[in-house]
Design an enzyme around this catalytic site. Structure first.
Site, PDB file in Angstrom:
ATOM      1  N   ARG A  27     148.943  67.990  70.112  1.00 20.15           N
ATOM      2  CA  ARG A  27     148.838  67.652  68.681  1.00 20.15           C
ATOM      3  C   ARG A  27     147.402  67.696  68.186  1.00 20.15           C
ATOM      4  O   ARG A  27     147.133  67.839  67.000  1.00 20.15           O
ATOM      5  CB  ARG A  27     149.400  66.236  68.456  1.00 20.15           C
ATOM      6  CG  ARG A  27     150.849  66.064  68.812  1.00 20.15           C
ATOM      7  CD  ARG A  27     151.206  64.567  68.874  1.00 20.15           C
ATOM      8  NE  ARG A  27     150.387  63.888  69.911  1.00 20.15           N
ATOM      9  CZ  ARG A  27     150.395  62.564  70.080  1.00 20.15           C
ATOM     10  NH1 ARG A  27     151.107  61.775  69.274  1.00 20.15           N
ATOM     11  NH2 ARG A  27     149.669  62.018  71.029  1.00 20.15           N
ATOM     12  N   GLU A  32     139.070  56.065  70.585  1.00 18.90           N
ATOM     13  CA  GLU A  32     138.635  54.806  69.995  1.00 18.90           C
ATOM     14  C   GLU A  32     137.189  55.012  69.523  1.00 18.90           C
ATOM     15  O   GLU A  32     136.280  55.148  70.352  1.00 18.90           O
ATOM     16  CB  GLU A  32     138.703  53.673  71.024  1.00 18.90           C
ATOM     17  CG  GLU A  32     140.093  53.262  71.434  1.00 18.90           C
ATOM     18  CD  GLU A  32     140.098  52.072  72.386  1.00 18.90           C
ATOM     19  OE1 GLU A  32     139.011  51.592  72.762  1.00 18.90           O
ATOM     20  OE2 GLU A  32     141.213  51.647  72.773  1.00 18.90           O
ATOM     21  N   GLN A  75     128.870  45.571  58.608  1.00 20.51           N
ATOM     22  CA  GLN A  75     128.990  46.449  57.440  1.00 20.51           C
ATOM     23  C   GLN A  75     129.131  47.890  57.884  1.00 20.51           C
ATOM     24  O   GLN A  75     128.405  48.323  58.776  1.00 20.51           O
ATOM     25  CB  GLN A  75     127.745  46.289  56.540  1.00 20.51           C
ATOM     26  CG  GLN A  75     127.751  47.180  55.301  1.00 20.51           C
ATOM     27  CD  GLN A  75     126.553  46.928  54.418  1.00 20.51           C
ATOM     28  OE1 GLN A  75     126.137  45.788  54.215  1.00 20.51           O
ATOM     29  NE2 GLN A  75     125.976  47.995  53.869  1.00 20.51           N
ATOM     30  N   ARG A 131     118.006  62.442  54.702  1.00 21.36           N
ATOM     31  CA  ARG A 131     118.028  61.038  54.280  1.00 21.36           C
ATOM     32  C   ARG A 131     117.175  60.235  55.277  1.00 21.36           C
ATOM     33  O   ARG A 131     117.406  60.316  56.479  1.00 21.36           O
ATOM     34  CB  ARG A 131     119.453  60.485  54.245  1.00 21.36           C
ATOM     35  CG  ARG A 131     120.348  61.120  53.173  1.00 21.36           C
ATOM     36  CD  ARG A 131     121.738  60.542  53.199  1.00 21.36           C
ATOM     37  NE  ARG A 131     122.650  61.178  52.250  1.00 21.36           N
ATOM     38  CZ  ARG A 131     123.057  60.602  51.114  1.00 21.36           C
ATOM     39  NH1 ARG A 131     122.594  59.380  50.783  1.00 21.36           N
ATOM     40  NH2 ARG A 131     123.897  61.215  50.294  1.00 21.36           N
ATOM     41  N   HIS A 147     114.469  55.441  57.107  1.00 20.73           N
ATOM     42  CA  HIS A 147     114.671  54.110  56.523  1.00 20.73           C
ATOM     43  C   HIS A 147     114.909  53.055  57.590  1.00 20.73           C
ATOM     44  O   HIS A 147     115.382  53.355  58.695  1.00 20.73           O
ATOM     45  CB  HIS A 147     115.900  54.120  55.603  1.00 20.73           C
ATOM     46  CG  HIS A 147     115.821  55.117  54.491  1.00 20.73           C
ATOM     47  ND1 HIS A 147     116.929  55.620  53.865  1.00 20.73           N
ATOM     48  CD2 HIS A 147     114.768  55.714  53.898  1.00 20.73           C
ATOM     49  CE1 HIS A 147     116.576  56.483  52.933  1.00 20.73           C
ATOM     50  NE2 HIS A 147     115.260  56.561  52.933  1.00 20.73           N
ATOM     51  N   LYS A 180     122.171  50.061  64.101  1.00 18.77           N
ATOM     52  CA  LYS A 180     123.186  50.966  63.541  1.00 18.77           C
ATOM     53  C   LYS A 180     123.865  51.751  64.659  1.00 18.77           C
ATOM     54  O   LYS A 180     123.227  52.132  65.634  1.00 18.77           O
ATOM     55  CB  LYS A 180     122.538  51.952  62.552  1.00 18.77           C
ATOM     56  CG  LYS A 180     121.920  51.282  61.351  1.00 18.77           C
ATOM     57  CD  LYS A 180     120.948  52.184  60.624  1.00 18.77           C
ATOM     58  CE  LYS A 180     120.207  51.385  59.554  1.00 18.77           C
ATOM     59  NZ  LYS A 180     119.046  52.129  59.017  1.00 18.77           N
ATOM     60  N   HIS A 235     115.395  55.165  60.819  1.00 19.32           N
ATOM     61  CA  HIS A 235     116.508  56.108  61.028  1.00 19.32           C
ATOM     62  C   HIS A 235     116.560  57.124  59.909  1.00 19.32           C
ATOM     63  O   HIS A 235     116.258  56.802  58.738  1.00 19.32           O
ATOM     64  CB  HIS A 235     117.844  55.351  61.091  1.00 19.32           C
ATOM     65  CG  HIS A 235     119.015  56.264  61.157  1.00 19.32           C
ATOM     66  ND1 HIS A 235     119.972  56.295  60.171  1.00 19.32           N
ATOM     67  CD2 HIS A 235     119.364  57.213  62.066  1.00 19.32           C
ATOM     68  CE1 HIS A 235     120.874  57.217  60.484  1.00 19.32           C
ATOM     69  NE2 HIS A 235     120.533  57.774  61.626  1.00 19.32           N
ATOM     70  N   TYR A 256     128.429  55.041  59.555  1.00 19.86           N
ATOM     71  CA  TYR A 256     127.730  54.179  60.495  1.00 19.86           C
ATOM     72  C   TYR A 256     128.024  52.704  60.277  1.00 19.86           C
ATOM     73  O   TYR A 256     128.299  52.270  59.169  1.00 19.86           O
ATOM     74  CB  TYR A 256     126.215  54.425  60.493  1.00 19.86           C
ATOM     75  CG  TYR A 256     125.520  54.369  59.165  1.00 19.86           C
ATOM     76  CD1 TYR A 256     125.686  55.366  58.219  1.00 19.86           C
ATOM     77  CD2 TYR A 256     124.636  53.343  58.869  1.00 19.86           C
ATOM     78  CE1 TYR A 256     125.019  55.339  57.002  1.00 19.86           C
ATOM     79  CE2 TYR A 256     123.948  53.318  57.673  1.00 19.86           C
ATOM     80  CZ  TYR A 256     124.144  54.306  56.757  1.00 19.86           C
ATOM     81  OH  TYR A 256     123.470  54.285  55.546  1.00 19.86           O
ATOM     82  N   GLU A 261     114.112  46.659  52.331  1.00 22.30           N
ATOM     83  CA  GLU A 261     114.045  48.074  52.712  1.00 22.30           C
ATOM     84  C   GLU A 261     112.612  48.518  52.969  1.00 22.30           C
ATOM     85  O   GLU A 261     111.699  48.182  52.203  1.00 22.30           O
ATOM     86  CB  GLU A 261     114.647  48.950  51.608  1.00 22.30           C
ATOM     87  CG  GLU A 261     116.162  48.963  51.573  1.00 22.30           C
ATOM     88  CD  GLU A 261     116.714  50.003  50.602  1.00 22.30           C
ATOM     89  OE1 GLU A 261     116.254  50.051  49.450  1.00 22.30           O
ATOM     90  OE2 GLU A 261     117.594  50.768  51.005  1.00 22.30           O
ATOM     91  N   LYS A 314     113.094  58.906  45.695  1.00 22.15           N
ATOM     92  CA  LYS A 314     112.637  57.698  46.407  1.00 22.15           C
ATOM     93  C   LYS A 314     112.027  58.050  47.755  1.00 22.15           C
ATOM     94  O   LYS A 314     110.970  57.544  48.138  1.00 22.15           O
ATOM     95  CB  LYS A 314     113.830  56.750  46.609  1.00 22.15           C
ATOM     96  CG  LYS A 314     113.491  55.461  47.332  1.00 22.15           C
ATOM     97  CD  LYS A 314     114.740  54.623  47.655  1.00 22.15           C
ATOM     98  CE  LYS A 314     115.422  55.137  48.896  1.00 22.15           C
ATOM     99  NZ  LYS A 314     116.460  54.223  49.442  1.00 22.15           N
ATOM    100  N   ASP A 315     112.665  58.960  48.491  1.00 16.91           N
ATOM    101  CA  ASP A 315     112.189  59.282  49.840  1.00 16.91           C
ATOM    102  C   ASP A 315     110.947  60.164  49.824  1.00 16.91           C
ATOM    103  O   ASP A 315     110.137  60.130  50.751  1.00 16.91           O
ATOM    104  CB  ASP A 315     113.309  59.963  50.638  1.00 16.91           C
ATOM    105  CG  ASP A 315     114.399  58.995  51.062  1.00 16.91           C
ATOM    106  OD1 ASP A 315     114.228  57.773  50.822  1.00 16.91           O
ATOM    107  OD2 ASP A 315     115.425  59.461  51.599  1.00 16.91           O
TER     108      ASP A 315
END
Ligand code: T46
Length: 179
Positions: free
Chosen positions: A23, A28, A47, A59, A62, A72, A119, A132, A143, A169-170
């Site tokens: 299939r 997990e 979270q 990205r 940070h 994370k 990261h 994540y 931040e 911003k970055d």
């Protein structure tokens, strides 16, 4: 689930056990008890985050500082990214060192990034869905960040010059030496 060291203490590559049959496949993606048993870490994430990006997006880099520092556990649901973790723990033997790895929906690899790391990731496929788990809540005031093309870090994001897509911003984040 297998664990592989990265050379940066407590930054770990996680290879889930994949069950394949006619299939398709099952695995997990996270099991707190298995994670804790195999890594010796708590695995108490609070979270989940998800982002979608097109090719060339970078990205990061940070982190959250102080009491809102986050560990994370990152993975890719669709596409492929180059994921990068930078050790900014002042007392670490690998302070200022980084580790990068390709994470994809094909290899199903995950990277555990401890608190005290910056990261970021670059999108290598046409699009990528990035997921994540964080072990602390988002706190905007906490931040911190370092610009993706920091000279000292000298990270190769595998994106040809001119193809990068960076948020406003970055673009104006600090240098690593200014942290
Ligand atoms: C991180 C975060 C953001 N937001 C809001 C704040 C902004 O209005 C919007 C986009 O945030 P940002 O541009 O910071 O998203 P990314 O550039 O993907 O940030 C992430 O990028 C790198 C790869 C990371 O590891 C961090 O988890 C995180 O900083 O989502 C929230 O509401 N909750 C959150 O936890």
């Amino acid at each position: 689930m297998e664990i592989e060291q990265t050379g940066l203490k407590d930054c770990l590559i996680i290879k889930p056990r994949i069950f394949e049959d006619a299939r398709g496949y099952f695995f997990e993606s996270f099991n707190r008890d298995t994670f804790a048993q195999k890594t010796g870490l708590s695995g108490d994430f609070v979270q989940d985050n998800q982002s979608f990006s097109a090719y060339g997006v970078i990205r990061g880099l940070h982190a959250q500082g102080g009491e809102f520092a986050q560990a994370k556990l990152v993975r890719v649901l669709k596409g492929e990214v180059l994921d990068v973790a930078v050790d900014m723990r002042k007392d670490s033997e690998t302070y200022g060192k980084h580790f990068s790895i390709k994470l994809s929906a094909d290899n199903n690899l995950q990277l555990y990034i401890p608190r005290g790391f910056l990261h970021g990731f670059s999108v290598l496929s046409e699009t990528a869905e990035f997921f994540y788990k964080c072990d602390n809540f988002y706190n905007k005031a906490s931040e911190i960040g370092v610009v993706y093309n920091d000279r000292d870090l000298n990270i190769d994001w595998l994106i040809p010059g001119g193809d990068e897509s960076i948020s406003d911003k970055d673009e104006v984040l600090n240098s690593f030496s200014a942290l």
